[in-house]
Structures are given as C-alpha cells and as structure tokens.
Scaffold this motif. Structure first.
Motif, PDB file in Angstrom:
ATOM      1  N   THR A 268      48.478  33.377  43.506  1.00 32.51           N
ATOM      2  CA  THR A 268      47.297  34.236  43.423  1.00 32.51           C
ATOM      3  C   THR A 268      46.462  34.104  44.687  1.00 32.51           C
ATOM      4  O   THR A 268      45.977  35.103  45.232  1.00 32.51           O
ATOM      5  CB  THR A 268      46.466  33.895  42.171  1.00 32.51           C
ATOM      6  OG1 THR A 268      47.281  34.121  41.016  1.00 32.51           O
ATOM      7  CG2 THR A 268      45.216  34.748  42.083  1.00 32.51           C
ATOM      8  N   ARG A 269      46.300  32.885  45.177  1.00 30.74           N
ATOM      9  CA  ARG A 269      45.552  32.692  46.423  1.00 30.74           C
ATOM     10  C   ARG A 269      46.260  33.376  47.589  1.00 30.74           C
ATOM     11  O   ARG A 269      45.610  33.981  48.454  1.00 30.74           O
ATOM     12  CB  ARG A 269      45.345  31.206  46.693  1.00 30.74           C
ATOM     13  CG  ARG A 269      44.253  30.591  45.838  1.00 30.74           C
ATOM     14  CD  ARG A 269      43.958  29.162  46.223  1.00 30.74           C
ATOM     15  NE  ARG A 269      44.982  28.239  45.791  1.00 30.74           N
ATOM     16  CZ  ARG A 269      45.064  27.709  44.583  1.00 30.74           C
ATOM     17  NH1 ARG A 269      44.148  27.986  43.667  1.00 30.74           N
ATOM     18  NH2 ARG A 269      46.027  26.873  44.274  1.00 30.74           N
TER      19      ARG A 269
ATOM     20  N   PRO B  51      38.529  36.354  45.350  1.00 28.00           N
ATOM     21  CA  PRO B  51      39.051  37.131  44.224  1.00 28.00           C
ATOM     22  C   PRO B  51      38.590  38.575  44.104  1.00 28.00           C
ATOM     23  O   PRO B  51      39.234  39.358  43.416  1.00 28.00           O
ATOM     24  CB  PRO B  51      38.612  36.321  43.004  1.00 28.00           C
ATOM     25  CG  PRO B  51      37.434  35.551  43.457  1.00 28.00           C
ATOM     26  CD  PRO B  51      37.639  35.287  44.920  1.00 28.00           C
TER      27      PRO B  51
ATOM     28  N   HIS C 237      45.474  36.994  47.349  1.00 23.58           N
ATOM     29  CA  HIS C 237      44.105  37.243  47.811  1.00 23.58           C
ATOM     30  C   HIS C 237      44.017  37.195  49.337  1.00 23.58           C
ATOM     31  O   HIS C 237      43.265  37.974  49.940  1.00 23.58           O
ATOM     32  CB  HIS C 237      43.135  36.257  47.175  1.00 23.58           C
ATOM     33  CG  HIS C 237      42.945  36.471  45.708  1.00 23.58           C
ATOM     34  ND1 HIS C 237      42.411  35.532  44.883  1.00 23.58           N
ATOM     35  CD2 HIS C 237      43.222  37.536  44.910  1.00 23.58           C
ATOM     36  CE1 HIS C 237      42.355  35.989  43.644  1.00 23.58           C
ATOM     37  NE2 HIS C 237      42.856  37.219  43.641  1.00 23.58           N
TER      38      HIS C 237
END
Length: 111
Positions: free
Chosen positions: A71-72, A23, A75
C-alpha cells in the motif's frame, strides 16, 4: 513495524516514504505545494525509473487485500504521478496562471 516499510525490491525508495507515501490526494497535493521544487525533482527522478517494476509487482497482488508495505508503494506511485506534472509540464510546484484557484477532490481512488 519492521525496518523496511516497502517491499524488499523497492527498499532503495525507503527515504521517500515518510514524505510521499501519503494516503490521500489532498495530502499528496499539499506535499507537492509545500516542498522545494528540487525535492520534487529528486523524488520524481528516484521513483519514475522504478514505476514499471512497481506496477508489475503490485499487479501480482490482490488489490483488495494489499499488505501495508505494498500500500505504501502504491501511495508512492500516486505521489510520483501527481509530482510528474509539476516536474515535466509546469516546471514548478503550482499550476501556472492558476492564481488562488484550487480544485477540491470529493472522492478518492478505491485503494
């Protein structure tokens, strides 16, 4: 959590999530410095060809309300960008001729 930690179209990148879907920039940079260079190359070679598809996928979502799997994926893209300099420009994990210098980032991207 389900067996898949990334959106289904990117399930082939699952093996990189635990090491690279980090993150913060500081965590991503630490991973770049701490891993063997051949692991950086393997990660870059797996993610870079999928980057345009991943960006197109993410562009179809609300950036302010990304699901966890997206979101991963974001990232992973951030890590791929950070690793790209080491792989394509420096040909090593560290910035050449930088000695012990280190840049501390004071702000992270909003997402």
């Amino acid at each position: 959590m389900s067996d898949s930690t990334l959106p289904q179209p990117f399930s082939d990148l699952e093996s990189f999530v635990s090491d690279w879907a980090l993150p913060t920039r500081a965590q991503r940079y630490e991973a770049r410095l701490s891993k063997p260079f051949d692991e950086l190359v393997a990660f870059y070679d797996a993610v870079a060809p999928r980057a345009e598809d991943a960006i197109a996928y993410l562009n179809g979502l609300d950036i302010d309300d990304l699901p966890d799997d997206a979101t991963r994926l974001l990232h992973l893209l951030y890590s791929m960008i950070l690793v790209s300099y080491a792989v394509n420009v420096f040909k090593q994990n560290r910035i050449p001729d930088s000695g012990a210098a280190f840049f501390e980032m004071v702000a992270e991207p909003a997402v």
